[in-house]
Design an enzyme around this catalytic site. Sequence first.
Site: not given
Ligand SMILES: Cc1ncc(COP(=O)(O)O)c(C=O)c1O
Length: 381
Positions: A45, A143, A172, A228, A272, A319, A321
């Site tokens: 993601k 969540r 999770h 995951r 700055y 800054c 950029d």
């Molecule tokens: C539902 C879910 N699964 C897996 C992950 C992967 O987590 P991590 O990057 O801590 O391994 C995330 C990341 O936040 C997540 O939201």
Amino acid sequence: MRTARGSATMAPVEPSRAVVSGAAIRHNTEVLRSRTSAQLMAVVKADAYGHGAVHAARAAVDGGATWLGIAQVGEAVALRPGLPDVPVLAWLFSPHADVREAIAAGIDLGLNAPWAVQHVADAAAALGTTARVHLKVDTGMARGGVRPEEWDSFVRAALARPELVVVGIWSHLARADEREEPTTARQAEVFADAVARAEHLGITPEVRHLAASAGVLWHPATHFDLVRPGISLYGMAPDGSDPGALGLVPAMTLEAELTTVKRVPAGTPVSYGHTATVGATTLGVVPLGYADGIPRQASNRGLAVTVGGRPAPVVGRICMDQFVVDLGPDATERAGDVVRLWGPGGTSIEDWARAADTINYTITTQVGPRVPRVHVEEPWT
Ligand SMILES: Cc1ncc(COP(=O)(O)O)c(C=O)c1O
């Protein structure tokens, strides 16, 4: 590498790059696989935490990942053509999302709430097909997912819709990065109970999944059929500790070419607000700033970039950029020379995170779209 007008013969116009090692991601995937007998879903993601989703996904699959996980449905649809044969789970969409394209592309959808059952089933019915779904139970993160007291009715609702094929049951973990904390064991128990109840109600899930990186690394009882991991694939530890101690290798090196180098007299105030003043020295201007994800909070925190193998401290405020580094009185660098913000042998991503009072996750994820990702297959150097 992207170039000024897309021509392979011209030098790149961008003054910076994030070099991403496919070999490092492959290696990290293998390290994680060696710690579990479960299948591995590579979480890609947010453009693979800033590393480039398609390339990262391919490297993880080469390292043994058999699933891909992604948050938003749009990200999953965009990823699909690059990896048409690997199962992909997407889990973040609202009741206004048109999920038909995702269903038609064979993307699995995570169902986080009761409304999602009808929403996805109706979309599948409109296509005259079925949708592969993973039902999420909230075991303690508060969540996504339905609470245990609503779980049975959620499962029954899903079973009542023939357009849904329940592939997975998932949840999770909230505190798995705290290695001795008892919440993780409690969540695993709640999860096992939810799975048992779903099976009693008639579901036979192909995959039960609970663990992200921290679960893979430190809580074997959370592995079930599928894990995951995200952050650890990219060579960072989920608790911000030294990744090398876990056998992980950071996959991203961030570098930039100095745009200005100049001698200044003692007492010169910099950037700055004139929050820093230097002695007689050579200053270099690095063409990256907070618009590129370089955290402004890391200004004047003793961080250094690496130039010619030696540290050059960041001076004054970062800054939008650009920012200024102190190359030292005897510097021989010139405009165009390369500095490394983070990467092997120099300042680490974790150093940047500490200086900015944040976590390693945000550092690579926030590297902005102006910074080309250069994907290399070679091992890290
Ligand atoms: C539902 C879910 N699964 C897996 C992950 C992967 O987590 P991590 O990057 O801590 O391994 C995330 C990341 O936040 C997540 O939201």
